[in-house]
Design a protein around this motif. Structure first.
Motif, PDB file in Angstrom:
ATOM      1  N   LEU A 273       0.830  -1.203   0.000  1.00  0.00           N
ATOM      2  CA  LEU A 273       0.000   0.000   0.000  1.00  0.00           C
ATOM      3  C   LEU A 273       0.869   1.259   0.000  1.00  0.00           C
ATOM      4  CD1 LEU A 273      -2.823  -1.057   2.496  1.00  0.00           C
ATOM      5  CD2 LEU A 273      -2.873  -1.063   0.002  1.00  0.00           C
TER       6      LEU A 273
ATOM      7  N   VAL B 133       1.794   2.185  -3.473  1.00  0.00           N
ATOM      8  CA  VAL B 133       0.707   2.843  -4.203  1.00  0.00           C
ATOM      9  C   VAL B 133       0.712   4.339  -3.905  1.00  0.00           C
ATOM     10  CG1 VAL B 133      -1.789   2.954  -4.553  1.00  0.00           C
ATOM     11  CG2 VAL B 133      -0.679   0.733  -4.221  1.00  0.00           C
TER      12      VAL B 133
ATOM     13  N   SER C 155      -1.941  -1.084 -10.528  1.00  0.00           N
ATOM     14  CA  SER C 155      -1.665  -1.776  -9.270  1.00  0.00           C
ATOM     15  C   SER C 155      -1.877  -3.279  -9.397  1.00  0.00           C
ATOM     16  CB  SER C 155      -2.587  -1.227  -8.171  1.00  0.00           C
ATOM     17  OG  SER C 155      -2.497  -2.013  -7.000  1.00  0.00           O
TER      18      SER C 155
ATOM     19  N   GLU D 240      -6.143  -4.864  -6.793  1.00  0.00           N
ATOM     20  CA  GLU D 240      -7.242  -4.083  -7.367  1.00  0.00           C
ATOM     21  C   GLU D 240      -7.697  -2.987  -6.419  1.00  0.00           C
ATOM     22  OE1 GLU D 240     -11.785  -4.758  -9.064  1.00  0.00           O
ATOM     23  OE2 GLU D 240     -10.384  -6.449  -8.951  1.00  0.00           O
ATOM     24  N   MET D 241      -7.716  -1.759  -6.897  1.00  0.00           N
ATOM     25  CA  MET D 241      -8.266  -0.613  -6.168  1.00  0.00           C
ATOM     26  C   MET D 241      -8.758   0.397  -7.202  1.00  0.00           C
ATOM     27  SD  MET D 241      -4.684   0.621  -4.398  1.00  0.00           S
ATOM     28  CE  MET D 241      -4.426  -0.945  -3.549  1.00  0.00           C
ATOM     29  N   ARG D 242      -9.884   0.055  -7.820  1.00  0.00           N
ATOM     30  CA  ARG D 242     -10.368   0.752  -9.003  1.00  0.00           C
ATOM     31  C   ARG D 242     -10.673   2.224  -8.778  1.00  0.00           C
ATOM     32  NH1 ARG D 242     -15.148  -3.091 -10.933  1.00  0.00           N
ATOM     33  NH2 ARG D 242     -15.376  -3.261  -8.667  1.00  0.00           N
TER      34      ARG D 242
ATOM     35  N   CYS E  95      -6.766   3.811  -9.213  1.00  0.00           N
ATOM     36  CA  CYS E  95      -5.824   3.453 -10.281  1.00  0.00           C
ATOM     37  C   CYS E  95      -6.331   2.222 -11.013  1.00  0.00           C
ATOM     38  CB  CYS E  95      -4.419   3.220  -9.724  1.00  0.00           C
ATOM     39  SG  CYS E  95      -4.314   1.899  -8.499  1.00  0.00           S
TER      40      CYS E  95
ATOM     41  N   THR F 262      -6.104  -1.641 -12.516  1.00  0.00           N
ATOM     42  CA  THR F 262      -5.553  -2.938 -12.129  1.00  0.00           C
ATOM     43  C   THR F 262      -4.566  -3.381 -13.212  1.00  0.00           C
ATOM     44  OG1 THR F 262      -7.605  -3.490 -10.991  1.00  0.00           O
ATOM     45  CG2 THR F 262      -6.120  -5.315 -11.517  1.00  0.00           C
TER      46      THR F 262
END
Length: 243
Positions: free
Chosen positions: A79, A82, A103, A106-108, A111, A113
């Motif tokens: 993290l 990121v 990334s 997944e953290m839509r 950013c 994926t």
């Protein structure tokens, strides 16, 4: 395009490189200088991917040694990468460089994926791609993530930006008589236990014939000079009997 030896490259940045003279965090002036170096080559058509570490914010292995579960600590470190990737993206876009953060976790909302084909397409369209969250798995360093991404995107070389001007036979900070290598083989790096990248990353580069160039990112125009084939830092390549 200018006369460059490499056209598609993967740059590995440590989180510590973003601290400047501080003890932690992100130095805005460092981001600005880095963006200018990137813009020099980006404007010439170089396709660029970047893997950034998170040691300036959180170092998983260190916390694991202090008693935290290693996997949990590594996820926290991912993290942190990121956060660094988003800071780099902001600096690059202020410098006029079209940038995407991808990334492995997944953290839509913030950013994209990571998808290999999409990453390659971004670079073909002239966008700098910043790969965040390492490999997405604990127990793997961002050095290994850099080697993996370099191979996946078919980079011409992997460049590791550090605060030291190459690879030495021993720590140059504590040993004034340390000798710097202009060129060295993967095998010798592994046999000597030199701390270029971790052994997994070095072996992955060796197996996939991926050259590694290690240089001091704080030197002016060093990234452009390294891409041009100038004798900058140390190059890790195969010996003839390794091929």
């Amino acid at each position: 395009m200018a006369d460059y030896q490499y056209n598609r490259v993967l740059l590995k940045l440590s989180g510590e490189a973003l601290m400047g003279s501080g003890d932690f965090g992100i130095d805005g002036e460092v981001l600005g200088r880095l963006a200018e170096q990137i813009r020099e080559v980006h404007d010439d058509g170089i396709e660029l991917g970047i893997v950034v570490g998170g040691g300036n914010i959180f170092r998983g292995m260190s916390e694991a040694a202090n008693g935290m579960d290693r996997a949990q600590a590594d996820y926290m470190g991912m993290l942190a990468t990121v956060q660094n990737a988003l800071a780099l993206q902001d600096a690059f876009e202020h410098a006029g460089i079209d940038t995407r953060v991808m990334s492995a976790i997944e953290m839509r909302a913030i950013c994209e994926t990571y998808i290999r084909r999409r990453a390659v397409r971004h670079m073909e369209k002239g966008r700098v791609v910043i790969f965040a969250a390492g490999t997405g798995n604990p127990y793997f360093t961002t050095d290994t993530a850099a080697a993996l991404r370099a191979c996946e995107i078919n980079a011409d070389c992997l460049m590791k930006a550090t605060k030291v001007d190459g690879i030495y036979d021993k720590d140059p900070v504590t040993n004034p008589d340390a000798v710097r290598f202009d060129q060295i083989s993967y095998r010798e790096v592994l046999m000597r236990g030199l701390r270029v990248m971790d052994a997994t990353a070095t072996a992955l580069c060796q197996e996939n014939h991926m050259p590694i160039i290690v240089f001091d990112i704080e030197q002016p125009h060093v990234f452009r000079d390294a891409l041009s084939g100038e004798p900058v830092g140390t190059t890790v390549i195969e010996e003839e009997d390794e091929q």
